[in-house]
Design an enzyme around this catalytic site. Structure first.
Site, short mmCIF file in Angstrom:
data_model
loop_
_atom_site.label_atom_id
_atom_site.label_comp_id
_atom_site.label_asym_id
_atom_site.label_seq_id
_atom_site.Cartn_x
_atom_site.Cartn_y
_atom_site.Cartn_z
N LYS A 201 37.75 59.19 44.18
CA LYS A 201 37.96 57.85 43.61
C LYS A 201 36.60 57.23 43.33
CE LYS A 201 40.48 53.54 44.69
NZ LYS A 201 41.33 52.86 45.69
N SER B 29 46.78 51.19 48.53
CA SER B 29 46.22 51.88 47.37
C SER B 29 46.19 53.39 47.42
CB SER B 29 44.80 51.38 47.11
OG SER B 29 44.88 50.21 46.34
N SER C 117 45.64 51.10 43.90
CA SER C 117 44.55 51.25 42.96
C SER C 117 44.03 52.67 42.79
CB SER C 117 43.39 50.35 43.41
OG SER C 117 42.88 50.77 44.65
N1 GLN Z 1 47.46 46.53 45.52
C1 GLN Z 1 46.74 45.90 46.61
C2 GLN Z 1 45.74 44.91 46.07
O1 GLN Z 1 45.69 44.74 44.90
C3 GLN Z 1 46.09 46.95 47.46
C4 GLN Z 1 44.83 47.46 46.92
C5 GLN Z 1 44.19 48.46 47.77
O2 GLN Z 1 44.77 48.96 48.72
N2 GLN Z 1 42.94 48.72 47.47
O3 GLN Z 1 45.02 44.30 46.81
#
Ligand code: GLN
Length: 484
Positions: free
Chosen positions: A78, A177, A153
């Site tokens: 990532k 994410s 994400s």
């Molecule tokens: N979707 C969540 C957010 O937007 C989690 C993101 C993540 O785990 N990095 O904060």
């Protein structure tokens, strides 16, 4: 040979047996990426030359008798995890040209273990989002249906593994994410216990929540990667000096008689019928495997999303203060210092990142702190206590990873609240710092994967992986492949 269809452990077995060299394997996957990633867009950058060089080195190491645990296996990373000398953009204009001068600890460990890095995968800008549509560069497409999002994400990593560009990848999980994209893409993802894996070299989003974890085709492969990346790191003071168990050896531990809790709060309004059905089917599989199913309650679940969307932005507003045009990445000149700050931050950050910085700054400001940040922190404690209470009665908690299967690209992008709700089942786990594994548990009538979540107490990775492994051996959903 369809190298892209093989799980990591099988690729490794063939490397060990000398049926393929790491260079051949890397070349096969790189040309598959070249052909298919135009459609999926999982990668921000493919590091072909570096990968082939690493593969040559791996072959050389094997010739010399080295038997490192990931020797010669191609992985994707990532793009918020630093690899020395390779751009780490966080899918943001702010860091578009940032080249880290050091490796993240997880990268150092993977290099020692012999892994080959094919490239950096797409994400929501600074890991803020649930669909990978917040990437400043382009959205990633779900390999099971290219009109749908891969989740986020870590959508690039999950899509890369699902498409078979690599058998393993790293993601980061602050509120879901790793698990939500794993669920949308029909692959396995693990959010380890807070403190299990070093975050040194992970670009910080919300430091009390962030964890790095593996995304793979099978639970066994996740165990293999976790084995390599787990452990105390002097460079991350939140990593815990606790011995790393032998996850692989323990995968076959007896789990019959295990008590599985099913939280009623995870089956309420907003859960799609098809997801509910698949989870109910999965519970029957666990019963067949000799587990006991029990109802449990996590009564503060309805407040998790609200608490998270105060705490995470508050921490983000502080962590992202460093992007000021001086220390890292983008700098837009202005008529004086303040003007330079303003221009840099206005042009460098996208709309979701700006929204979070504003919410976070507001929630932390004098006069509002008690009403927002402090209150959210108190709710966080209650959520942790909910889990602690439940784990007095059961060994695991099982539920859906996300309320729906993958949604369409564009469907939620203009409604942040709808987007935030896709994290409703994953966020509590980060707030409590516990372990959770997401793994495939079936497909909808439209052929979209559904993910199930297995949660366990702090440092229960061994048991959670063992339970997941039993389930996947019984169901073999990982054998299904989306023809990209
Ligand atoms: N979707 C969540 C957010 O937007 C989690 C993101 C993540 O785990 N990095 O904060």
């Amino acid at each position: 040979m369809d190298w892209h269809k093989l799980p990591l452990t099988e690729q490794l077995a063939k490397l060990k047996a000398g049926e393929v060299s790491s260079v051949e394997l890397a070349k096969a996957l790189l040309s598959f990426i070249e052909e298919k990633d135009q459609k999926i867009k999982a990668f921000i950058k493919v590091t072909k030359e570096e990968a082939l060089k690493q593969a040559e080195e791996a072959d050389e190491r094997r010739r010399k008798g080295d038997n490192a645990p990931l020797l010669g296996v191609p992985l994707a990373i990532k793009d918020n995890i630093c690899i020395k000398g390779v751009e780490t953009t966080c899918a943001s204009k702010m860091l578009e040209n940032f080249v880290p001068p050091f490796d993240a600890t997880v990268i150092t460990k993977l290099k020692e273990a012999g892994a080959v890095f094919l490239g950096k995968t797409n994400l929501d800008e600074f890991a803020m989002g649930s669909s990978t549509e917040n990437s400043a560069f382009f959205p990633t497409h779900n390999p099971w249906d290219v009109e749908r999002v891969p989740g986020g994400s870590s959508g690039g990593s999950a899509a890369a593994v699902a498409a078979g560009f690599c058998a393993g990848a790293l993601g980061s999980d602050t509120g879901g994410s790793i698990r939500q994209p794993a669920s949308f893409c029909g692959v396995v993802g693990l959010k380890p216990t807070y403190g299990r894996v070093s975050r040194y070299g992970l670009v910080a989003f919300a430091s009390s929540l962030d964890q790095i974890g593996p995304i793979t085709r099978t639970v066994k492969d996740t165990a293999l990667i976790l084995q390599v990346i787990a452990g105390k790191d002097p460079m991350d003071s939140t990593s815990v000096p606790k011995e790393v168990p032998n996850y692989l050896e323990e995968l076959n531990m007896d789990i019959s008689g295990a008590k599985i809790g099913v939280p009623e709060e995870y089956f309420g309004e907003g859960l799609s019928d098809e997801v509910r059905e698949k989870i109910e089917d999965a519970l029957k599989v666990f019963e067949k495997l000799g587990c006991q199913i029990k109802k449990v309650s996590l009564p503060h679940t309805p407040y998790a999303v609200a608490a998270y969307y105060i705490i995470a932005p508050a921490e983000a507003s502080s962590n992202l203060a460093r992007y000021d045009g001086v220390k890292y990445g983008l700098r837009v000149e202005g008529k004086d210092l303040i003007d330079m700050y303003k221009k840099t931050r206005s042009q460098g950050f996208g709309p979701e990142v700006k929204r979070r910085i504003m919410i976070g700054t507001y929630a932390l400001s004098a006069g509002y702190y008690d009403a927002y940040y402090k209150k959210a922190s108190q709710v966080r404690t209650l959520i942790s206590q909910d889990f602690a209470n439940a784990f007095e009665e059961v060994d695991f908690i099982v539920g859906p990873a996300a309320p729906t299967p993958a949604f369409k690209i564009g469907e939620r992008i203009s409604d942040p609240l709808q987007m935030y709700l896709s994290d409703i089942y994953t966020i509590s786990v980060n707030l409590a710092g516990i372990v959770a594994l997401s793994l495939p548990c079936g497909f909808t009538s439209q052929g979209l994967p559904v993910g199930m979540q297995i949660m366990g107490p702090h440092f229960s990775e061994t048991k959670v992986l063992a339970l997941g492994h039993k389930f996947e051996e019984e169901t073999k959903f990982y054998e299904k492949y989306p023809e990209v």
